[in-house]
Write a protein that holds these residues in place. Sequence first.
Motif, PDB file in Angstrom:
ATOM      1  N   PHE A  66      70.983  31.501   6.914  1.00 13.49           N
ATOM      2  CA  PHE A  66      71.215  30.546   7.990  1.00 13.49           C
ATOM      3  C   PHE A  66      69.855  30.074   8.502  1.00 13.49           C
ATOM      4  N   PHE A  67      69.828  28.934   9.170  1.00 12.91           N
ATOM      5  CA  PHE A  67      68.578  28.423   9.710  1.00 12.91           C
ATOM      6  C   PHE A  67      68.389  28.973  11.119  1.00 12.91           C
ATOM      7  N   SER A  68      67.310  29.722  11.304  1.00  9.34           N
ATOM      8  CA  SER A  68      67.013  30.333  12.594  1.00  9.34           C
ATOM      9  C   SER A  68      66.184  29.366  13.437  1.00  9.34           C
ATOM     10  N   LYS A  69      66.755  28.905  14.543  1.00 12.21           N
ATOM     11  CA  LYS A  69      66.006  28.027  15.445  1.00 12.21           C
ATOM     12  C   LYS A  69      64.879  28.801  16.124  1.00 12.21           C
ATOM     13  N   HIS A  70      65.123  30.077  16.345  1.00 14.51           N
ATOM     14  CA  HIS A  70      64.117  30.915  16.990  1.00 14.51           C
ATOM     15  C   HIS A  70      62.852  31.036  16.134  1.00 14.51           C
TER      16      HIS A  70
ATOM     17  N   LYS B 292      64.561  29.437   7.335  1.00 19.46           N
ATOM     18  CA  LYS B 292      65.785  29.981   6.772  1.00 19.46           C
ATOM     19  C   LYS B 292      65.643  31.498   6.685  1.00 19.46           C
ATOM     20  N   MET B 293      66.601  32.199   7.289  1.00 18.73           N
ATOM     21  CA  MET B 293      66.626  33.656   7.235  1.00 18.73           C
ATOM     22  C   MET B 293      67.716  34.084   6.253  1.00 18.73           C
ATOM     23  N   VAL B 294      67.402  35.060   5.418  1.00 20.86           N
ATOM     24  CA  VAL B 294      68.322  35.505   4.368  1.00 20.86           C
ATOM     25  C   VAL B 294      68.912  36.867   4.720  1.00 20.86           C
ATOM     26  N   MET B 295      70.220  37.010   4.515  1.00 19.61           N
ATOM     27  CA  MET B 295      70.892  38.286   4.766  1.00 19.61           C
ATOM     28  C   MET B 295      70.374  39.349   3.806  1.00 19.61           C
ATOM     29  N   ILE B 296      70.193  40.561   4.333  1.00 21.07           N
ATOM     30  CA  ILE B 296      69.641  41.628   3.501  1.00 21.07           C
ATOM     31  C   ILE B 296      70.467  42.902   3.605  1.00 21.07           C
TER      32      ILE B 296
ATOM     33  N   PHE C 209      71.352  38.911  13.431  1.00 16.66           N
ATOM     34  CA  PHE C 209      72.188  37.799  13.858  1.00 16.66           C
ATOM     35  C   PHE C 209      73.640  38.139  13.562  1.00 16.66           C
ATOM     36  N   LYS C 210      74.460  38.196  14.612  1.00 17.10           N
ATOM     37  CA  LYS C 210      75.886  38.523  14.470  1.00 17.10           C
ATOM     38  C   LYS C 210      76.091  39.821  13.682  1.00 17.10           C
ATOM     39  N   SER C 211      75.331  40.839  14.058  1.00 15.50           N
ATOM     40  CA  SER C 211      75.438  42.193  13.491  1.00 15.50           C
ATOM     41  C   SER C 211      74.932  42.295  12.047  1.00 15.50           C
ATOM     42  N   TYR C 212      74.314  41.244  11.519  1.00 14.81           N
ATOM     43  CA  TYR C 212      73.741  41.292  10.179  1.00 14.81           C
ATOM     44  C   TYR C 212      72.224  41.203  10.262  1.00 14.81           C
ATOM     45  N   ASN C 213      71.548  41.911   9.365  1.00 20.27           N
ATOM     46  CA  ASN C 213      70.093  41.846   9.306  1.00 20.27           C
ATOM     47  C   ASN C 213      69.663  40.723   8.371  1.00 20.27           C
ATOM     48  N   TYR C 214      68.716  39.924   8.839  1.00 19.93           N
ATOM     49  CA  TYR C 214      68.167  38.815   8.065  1.00 19.93           C
ATOM     50  C   TYR C 214      66.654  38.951   8.009  1.00 19.93           C
TER      51      TYR C 214
END
Length: 257
Positions: free
Chosen positions: A128-132, A136-140, A177-182
């Motif tokens: 997802f694209f992290s505005k912060h 682009k942050m990738v789920m890991i 983000f939403k309980s997932y690590n990116y």
Amino acid sequence: MLVFDEKKYAEKLLKDKKFQTYRQKDIERYILIRYLHEKGLNNDEIRQKLDKFPLIGCEYLDKKDVDLIYERIFQRALSCPLVTNVEIKIYKEEIDAINSLDDNFAQDLLFVLLVYYKWAINQNYLYFFSKHNNVKMVMINDIDIWKYANIMKLRVSERHQLSNKLILNNLYIEDNFKSYNYFYLPFIKNEGDVAFTINNYDNILGELHIYNNPDDYKRCSNCKVVIKKTRSPKKYCNNCAKLIKNKQNKKYYKNKI
């Protein structure tokens, strides 16, 4: 469960006629459905193929309930495209950043993270694209990455220490983000001098090792995966050596008969 080439994985499932894991059967079933759908089979034809991979716990359900379960499985499986033939470029500047680390395990871990990140940004459901962070942050999933980086032999605390080392060197950024690590890699490049490309993910670390130490590694004569040189004139990786030996044995017994 991380599968870089679902086509190759599905073909192995069909050849072996069994799942390769104990706990990830649902994901393997999704991969099979996507592969068979890509081959042009309709749902009924796919169901026939899936008979060799039965759903556990459905033995006592009537046909209507089983059909409903399969309908949901098909919907979920086909919500994503078949992942295959993804080619990524690794740039010399990225290799230089990896080689700047003084720990071989840290280098291996960072390289696998780089390959995974570049592969995952081709999969819409993994990033997802992290505005912060404005990237682009990738789920890991740490376990998957640790396995590919070949550091499972280390203690869990040591594996986390490697990640902390990457963070302290400003080479790795992690977020939740939403309980997932990116994660994101600040040193990543999209242009420049290309060191090599990757489209075969069977031995990811081998690509780094053959680039850094070409005298110690070579490629399998059959599938081109990287293998370590030995004193014996080894031509094939273990998988190809087994396949070729089986073919030779079949040919031998056929001629003998």
